[in-house]
Scaffold this motif. Structure first.
Motif, PDB file in Angstrom:
ATOM      1  N   ARG A  38       0.824  -1.209   0.000  1.00 60.98           N
ATOM      2  CA  ARG A  38       0.000   0.000   0.000  1.00 60.98           C
ATOM      3  C   ARG A  38       0.859   1.259   0.000  1.00 60.98           C
ATOM      4  O   ARG A  38       0.494   2.286  -0.575  1.00 60.98           O
ATOM      5  CB  ARG A  38      -0.940   0.010   1.209  1.00 60.98           C
ATOM      6  N   GLU A  44       0.314  -2.116  -6.108  1.00 56.22           N
ATOM      7  CA  GLU A  44      -0.900  -2.105  -5.307  1.00 56.22           C
ATOM      8  C   GLU A  44      -1.379  -3.547  -5.176  1.00 56.22           C
ATOM      9  O   GLU A  44      -1.016  -4.411  -5.984  1.00 56.22           O
ATOM     10  CB  GLU A  44      -1.992  -1.245  -5.945  1.00 56.22           C
ATOM     11  N   ARG A  46      -4.736  -6.180  -4.528  1.00 55.02           N
ATOM     12  CA  ARG A  46      -6.180  -6.355  -4.556  1.00 55.02           C
ATOM     13  C   ARG A  46      -6.496  -7.797  -4.179  1.00 55.02           C
ATOM     14  O   ARG A  46      -5.655  -8.681  -4.293  1.00 55.02           O
ATOM     15  CB  ARG A  46      -6.741  -6.063  -5.952  1.00 55.02           C
ATOM     16  N   ASN A  47      -7.731  -8.009  -3.768  1.00 53.15           N
ATOM     17  CA  ASN A  47      -8.193  -9.373  -3.524  1.00 53.15           C
ATOM     18  C   ASN A  47      -8.745  -9.932  -4.820  1.00 53.15           C
ATOM     19  O   ASN A  47      -9.632  -9.333  -5.437  1.00 53.15           O
ATOM     20  CB  ASN A  47      -9.260  -9.409  -2.432  1.00 53.15           C
ATOM     21  N   ARG A  56      -0.555  -5.863  -8.388  1.00 54.20           N
ATOM     22  CA  ARG A  56      -0.709  -5.162  -9.658  1.00 54.20           C
ATOM     23  C   ARG A  56       0.232  -3.960  -9.693  1.00 54.20           C
ATOM     24  O   ARG A  56       0.677  -3.470  -8.643  1.00 54.20           O
ATOM     25  CB  ARG A  56      -2.144  -4.668  -9.856  1.00 54.20           C
TER      26      ARG A  56
END
Length: 428
Positions: A38, A44, A46-47, A56
């Motif tokens: 983060r 970044e 993500r789930n 990503r």
């Protein structure tokens, strides 16, 4: 043709403009790893559709790249999820993502020989053997219980048996296992432009050395190519049951191959010192043969910030970024401490720059460029006129303030116990 071959091996890439993010030594700490991502300016998280962690790039263009510095497992309940996310990221972006193998990753090869037959003959005995092996041979005394916790979280179950844990470790280094998959997608070293990435350090006695080869590589590019060919061949042999992995285990252990490896060595004076050693001129000269002016690494914990080390001539800079003992009071020994090292590359032949940013455990923020001419003291032993014998200016907090580490007192593993901020303008 040679350049294409090197790019295919993943040891070098061209001098495309863009930003490369370097993070290292996740060691299974899933919560901290997510905080690191983060914080990143390049990545970044993500789930994914199945709830798994998915990495990503923040920007979709090809100018963004990422290098993971090794040691994905051992100390937290996130070994499988972090490793799988890194492998997935690598496979989606094979020319923009690179994974280095750390000593904690490579020593897991040892478990196949220990557990495979024993688990079939004597499952209960395998439990005791695994716990002892993790504690005494791998420096991971809590890994057994952390794996139990992770399996429960993944399965949504409140109880996970000892045998389930043993089976998880044993299967992790079999074909299709998460640890073997990580190693199959990893390498020992990487050169991107003028920057070398390794997990540990570049030892003078190991320059150009590759196990099983009598002649030494004449320069760092050829050296990394040969090391990665050796690495991939050994991993392939292991995956097909033609080797027990002993050469890779030896290469990555303390003192293995007479201390000539790039995985376990560190840039510090000794295992009992928190002060960086002077970089040997032989190392500087060898790396400069192919235009390398910087090495990024991890492996050895060094407080709540990375540490910059520069040779006397300032031709070579090292940034070592393991913050795994950043906060001794935090449950994960890291707390809210985060960091990221960025290599900023310009198009063509212009040299890159290295930016180091992060947040310390007291919420102090830092963000500096290693090559900034306004901080000539950065990465060097403290001058005599500063009155701090044995000190080292490890990072720049500001142009007129640095963080100094010293080698005396307790806490050499974390070393932050001996760190203090110093106003340079009043002490120069």
């Amino acid at each position: 043709m040679r350049s294409v071959w090197r790019r295919r091996l993943g040891s070098t890439a061209g001098t495309r403009s863009g930003t490369t993010s370097f993070l290292t030594d996740a060691e299974g700490h899933l919560g901290h790893w997510e905080r690191q991502v983060r914080f990143s300016e390049v990545l970044e998280a993500r789930n994914g559709a199945d709830g798994a962690l998915e990495l990503r790039f923040r920007e979709p263009h090809e100018q963004s790249r990422f290098v993971f510095g090794g040691d994905v497992v051992d100390h937290g309940p996130g070994d499988m999820r972090i490793a799988n996310a890194l492998v997935d990221f690598k496979q989606r972006h094979p020319d923009r993502v690179w994974l280095l193998a750390g000593n904690r990753d490579l020593n897991k090869l040892y478990l196949r020989g220990v557990l495979r037959d024993l688990f079939k003959r004597d499952p209960r005995g395998a439990v005791d053997v695994l716990k002892t092996t993790l504690k005494r041979k791998m420096g991971a005394p809590h890994a057994f219980e952390q794996r139990r916790l992770e399996l429960g979280q993944i399965r949504g179950e409140s109880e996970v048996s000892d045998l389930d844990v043993v089976q998880s470790f044993q299967e992790s280094v079999e074909p299709g296992g998460f640890m073997l998959r990580f190693l199959q997608n990893a390498q020992l070293g990487l050169v991107l432009g003028d920057t070398l990435f390794v997990h540990g350090a570049v030892p003078q006695r190991g320059l150009g050395f590759v196990p099983g080869q009598e002649d030494r590589a004449p320069g760092p590019l050829t050296w990394m190519d040969r090391l990665n060919v050796f690495f991939r061949a050994e991993i392939d042999r292991f995956a097909h049951d033609r080797s027990d992995g002993r050469d890779l285990i030896e290469y990555s252990r303390p003192g293995g191959f007479d201390g000539r490896g790039v995985v376990y060595n560190s840039w510090l004076e000794s295992v009992f010192s928190s002060v960086p050693a002077e970089i040997p001129e032989a190392v500087v000269s060898f790396l400069s043969r192919d235009g390398i002016c910087r090495v990024l690494s991890g492996h050895r914990p060094h407080g709540d910030t990375p540490t910059v080390i520069r040779d006397a001539s300032r031709r070579l800079s090292v940034v070592t970024s393991d913050i795994s003992y950043a906060d001794k009071d935090a449950a994960d020994s890291r707390g809210k401490v985060v960091t990221e090292t960025l290599v900023m590359t310009k198009q063509g032949s212009q040299p890159s720059t290295c930016r180091v940013r992060g947040v310390r455990r007291d919420d102090t923020k830092y963000d500096f460029v290693v090559e900034d001419k306004a901080t000539p003291w950065l990465g060097r032993p403290t001058p005599k006129e500063w009155g701090i014998p044995g000190g080292h200016a490890k990072i720049a907090l500001a142009q007129d303030e640095c963080l100094v580490c010293q080698g005396k007192g307790e806490g050499f593993w974390g070393s932050d116990l001996n760190n203090f901020a110093l106003r340079v303008s009043s002490n120069a």
